[in-house]
Write an enzyme that holds these catalytic residues in place. Structure first.
Site, PDB file in Angstrom:
ATOM      1  N   ASP A 205       1.834 -62.885 -18.155  1.00 26.24           N
ATOM      2  CA  ASP A 205       2.454 -63.605 -17.039  1.00 26.24           C
ATOM      3  C   ASP A 205       1.432 -63.678 -15.899  1.00 26.24           C
ATOM      4  OD1 ASP A 205       2.278 -61.111 -15.839  1.00 26.24           O
ATOM      5  OD2 ASP A 205       4.417 -60.913 -15.433  1.00 26.24           O
ATOM      6  N   ASP A 207       1.340 -62.690 -11.731  1.00 29.81           N
ATOM      7  CA  ASP A 207       2.089 -61.983 -10.694  1.00 29.81           C
ATOM      8  C   ASP A 207       1.535 -62.334  -9.311  1.00 29.81           C
ATOM      9  OD1 ASP A 207       3.509 -59.957 -12.612  1.00 29.81           O
ATOM     10  OD2 ASP A 207       1.394 -59.799 -13.124  1.00 29.81           O
ATOM     11  N   ASP A 295       5.899 -63.918 -12.009  1.00 29.56           N
ATOM     12  CA  ASP A 295       6.657 -62.976 -11.176  1.00 29.56           C
ATOM     13  C   ASP A 295       6.246 -63.146  -9.721  1.00 29.56           C
ATOM     14  OD1 ASP A 295       7.887 -61.839 -13.385  1.00 29.56           O
ATOM     15  OD2 ASP A 295       6.479 -60.165 -13.537  1.00 29.56           O
TER      16      ASP A 295
HETATM   17  N1  CTP Z   1       5.622 -53.726 -11.648  1.00 28.78           N
HETATM   18  C1  CTP Z   1       6.468 -53.082 -10.804  1.00 28.78           C
HETATM   19  N2  CTP Z   1       7.809 -53.377 -10.810  1.00 28.78           N
HETATM   20  C2  CTP Z   1       8.284 -54.324 -11.662  1.00 28.78           C
HETATM   21  C3  CTP Z   1       7.422 -54.999 -12.530  1.00 28.78           C
HETATM   22  C4  CTP Z   1       6.082 -54.674 -12.496  1.00 28.78           C
HETATM   23  O1  CTP Z   1       6.052 -52.233 -10.031  1.00 28.78           O
HETATM   24  N3  CTP Z   1       9.576 -54.602 -11.644  1.00 28.78           N
HETATM   25  C5  CTP Z   1       4.196 -53.395 -11.612  1.00 28.78           C
HETATM   26  C6  CTP Z   1       3.770 -52.634 -12.837  1.00 28.78           C
HETATM   27  O2  CTP Z   1       3.663 -51.262 -12.573  1.00 28.78           O
HETATM   28  C7  CTP Z   1       2.437 -53.230 -13.179  1.00 28.78           C
HETATM   29  C8  CTP Z   1       2.323 -54.506 -12.365  1.00 28.78           C
HETATM   30  O3  CTP Z   1       3.497 -54.585 -11.592  1.00 28.78           O
HETATM   31  O4  CTP Z   1       1.427 -52.346 -12.807  1.00 28.78           O
HETATM   32  C9  CTP Z   1       2.149 -55.728 -13.206  1.00 28.78           C
HETATM   33  O5  CTP Z   1       3.122 -55.781 -14.233  1.00 28.78           O
HETATM   34  P1  CTP Z   1       2.988 -56.695 -15.511  1.00 28.78           P
HETATM   35  O6  CTP Z   1       2.936 -58.118 -15.123  1.00 28.78           O
HETATM   36  O7  CTP Z   1       4.069 -56.304 -16.446  1.00 28.78           O
HETATM   37  O8  CTP Z   1       1.648 -56.190 -16.200  1.00 28.78           O
HETATM   38  P2  CTP Z   1       0.136 -56.641 -16.040  1.00 28.78           P
HETATM   39  O9  CTP Z   1      -0.637 -55.419 -15.775  1.00 28.78           O
HETATM   40  O10 CTP Z   1       0.012 -57.762 -15.068  1.00 28.78           O
HETATM   41  O11 CTP Z   1      -0.246 -57.119 -17.489  1.00 28.78           O
HETATM   42  P3  CTP Z   1       0.010 -58.560 -18.167  1.00 28.78           P
HETATM   43  O12 CTP Z   1      -1.299 -59.225 -18.206  1.00 28.78           O
HETATM   44  O13 CTP Z   1       0.523 -58.246 -19.525  1.00 28.78           O
HETATM   45  O14 CTP Z   1       1.003 -59.287 -17.347  1.00 28.78           O
HETATM   46 MN    MN Z   2       1.248 -59.461 -15.191  1.00 34.96          MN
HETATM   47 MN    MN Z   3       4.675 -59.239 -14.273  1.00 36.85          MN
END
Ligand code: CTP
Ligand code: MN
Ligand code: MN
Ligand code: MN
Length: 371
Positions: A205, A207, A295
């Site tokens: 995703d 963020d 997100d």
């Molecule tokens: N996070 C959080 N609360 C949430 C969702 C996520 O604090 N409700 C934090 C997680 O701890 C994470 C960061 O946001 O460190 C990013 O989450 P995520 O998008 O799931 O992972 P990524 O590290 O960005 O990996 P990816 O490339 O798979 O998205």
């Molecule tokens: Mn992410």
């Molecule tokens: Mn995320």
């Protein structure tokens, strides 16, 4: 045979927040195997085993070279007998029999498949497995199963979401989000966070943290952003969660607890010349877009640094930051605040650097947090 790495004079810390871990992983052959063991332990709710393998994985990711024999592990933290046994297997035969066994396990395969759907967690996957289902077709054919809104979107855009995004696509999306946000609050601050901020080439995703220079002006911003995205015709799914943030609340003990900021989990249409559409799909010929997960989180500017540190990850880096704070400094850290239990005060910070300083830690840059 001499196979010991020129080891660093300093002993490697057991805490990921005291190590520098880039996206370059010299020990993928081991960490890929461990990731299967971690997932298997997660499915079986074996927290201890899960944590042990997560810590070992993280240590291996931080090494500056490949492990070539068990002697290379001498003096490294977080590598116990269990992890060493798996590594020995891989060093000797190129693979681990334990991992092979899990990969061919019927329950593991089903749970892995079901949890790969956006909105399907371990419990739901387990329920479907116990009903005897092994494929999506079997789940979707059962009319007694009612999917929630998130799971419906998860199935509808399954192939697209599974594909994730590359850096160039994340950049296109950044521009779309920035433009949209700035039509609502011209001086709003849009910051890319998560894996792409850590320098990853791919992500499941994208963020973003949205905030405003004027304290409190971020309230209601996400609702407007969602409306604008809908008006642009690119909103496929949204789950908008209102803020439950309380300035007086102390940081949480629990790592997995969700933070209290206003946030939304989205699926958007990404249209671009850059975007590769899955041509295996029947409808691919007629579409020039792909569904992607986004997100958005909107903290007040006073808490931006804590939100940024928390959302930049990696998850293991965050876990160890909190563990370090608690055990080494008697402080509580979460996505909102840092509390000093000895002085009984909350320590404020405008930047991530200040938070590291409060914790008595050397600053670790985002691209060194791929623990
Ligand atoms: N996070 C959080 N609360 C949430 C969702 C996520 O604090 N409700 C934090 C997680 O701890 C994470 C960061 O946001 O460190 C990013 O989450 P995520 O998008 O799931 O992972 P990524 O590290 O960005 O990996 P990816 O490339 O798979 O998205
Ligand atoms: Mn992410
Ligand atoms: Mn995320
Ligand atoms: Mn992820």
């Amino acid at each position: 045979e001499v196979c010991v790495e020129p080891s660093s004079p300093q002993r490697l810390s057991q805490y990921a927040c005291q190590r520098r871990t880039t996206t370059i992983n010299h020990n993928k052959i081991f960490t890929d195997a461990f990731e299967v063991l971690i997932e298997h332990a997660e499915f079986n709710e074996n927290e201890g085993r899960c944590l042990a393998f997560m810590r070992a994985t993280s240590v291996l990711k931080s090494l500056s070279g490949a492990v070539r024999c068990l002697w290379d592990l001498e003096g490294l933290p977080c590598l116990g007998d269990q992890t060493k046994a798996v590594m020995e297997d891989i060093l000797e035969c190129g693979k681990s029999s334990k991992v092979q066994e899990i990969l061919s396990d019927d329950k593991y395969q089903a749970l892995k498949l079901f949890t790969s759907v956006f909105g399907v967690g371990r419990k739901t996957a387990e329920k479907w497995y116990r009903k005897g289902y092994r494929t999506f077709e079997e789940v979707l054919a059962d009319s007694s199963i009612s999917l929630n809104k998130m799971q419906k979107a998860g199935f509808l855009y399954y192939n697209d979401i599974l594909k994730g995004l590359n850096r160039a696509e994340a950049d296109v999306l950044s521009q779309i989000i920035e433009k949209t946000v700035h039509t609502i609050v011209p001086d709003a601050i849009v910051t890319l966070t998560g894996g792409f901020r850590r320098g990853k080439e791919y992500g499941h995703d994208v963020d973003f943290i949205l905030t405003t220079p004027e304290q409190g002006k971020q309230e209601g911003l996400l609702g407007c952003v969602i409306n604008k995205l809908r008006y642009q015709g690119i909103l496929l799914y949204h789950d908008h969660q209102q803020s439950t943030f309380d300035f007086k609340k102390l940081p949480s003990w629990k790592f997995e607890a969700m933070d209290h900021y206003e946030k939304c989990f989205l699926v958007l249409k990404l249209k671009s010349d850059l975007v590769e559409v899955d041509t295996r799909r029947d409808d691919a010929a007629e579409r020039d877009w792909r569904a992607v997960r986004v997100d958005l989180v909107a903290p007040p500017i006073s808490h931006f640094a804590f939100a940024l540190l928390g959302w930049t990850g990696s998850r293991q880096f965050e876990r160890d930051l909190r563990r370090f704070a608690r055990h080494e400094r008697k402080m509580l850290l979460d996505n909102h605040a840092l509390y000093d239990k000895t002085k009984k005060v909350c320590l404020s910070a405008k930047t991530e650097e200040e938070i590291f300083a409060h914790l008595g830690l050397e600053y670790i840059a985002p691209w060194e947090r791929n623990a």
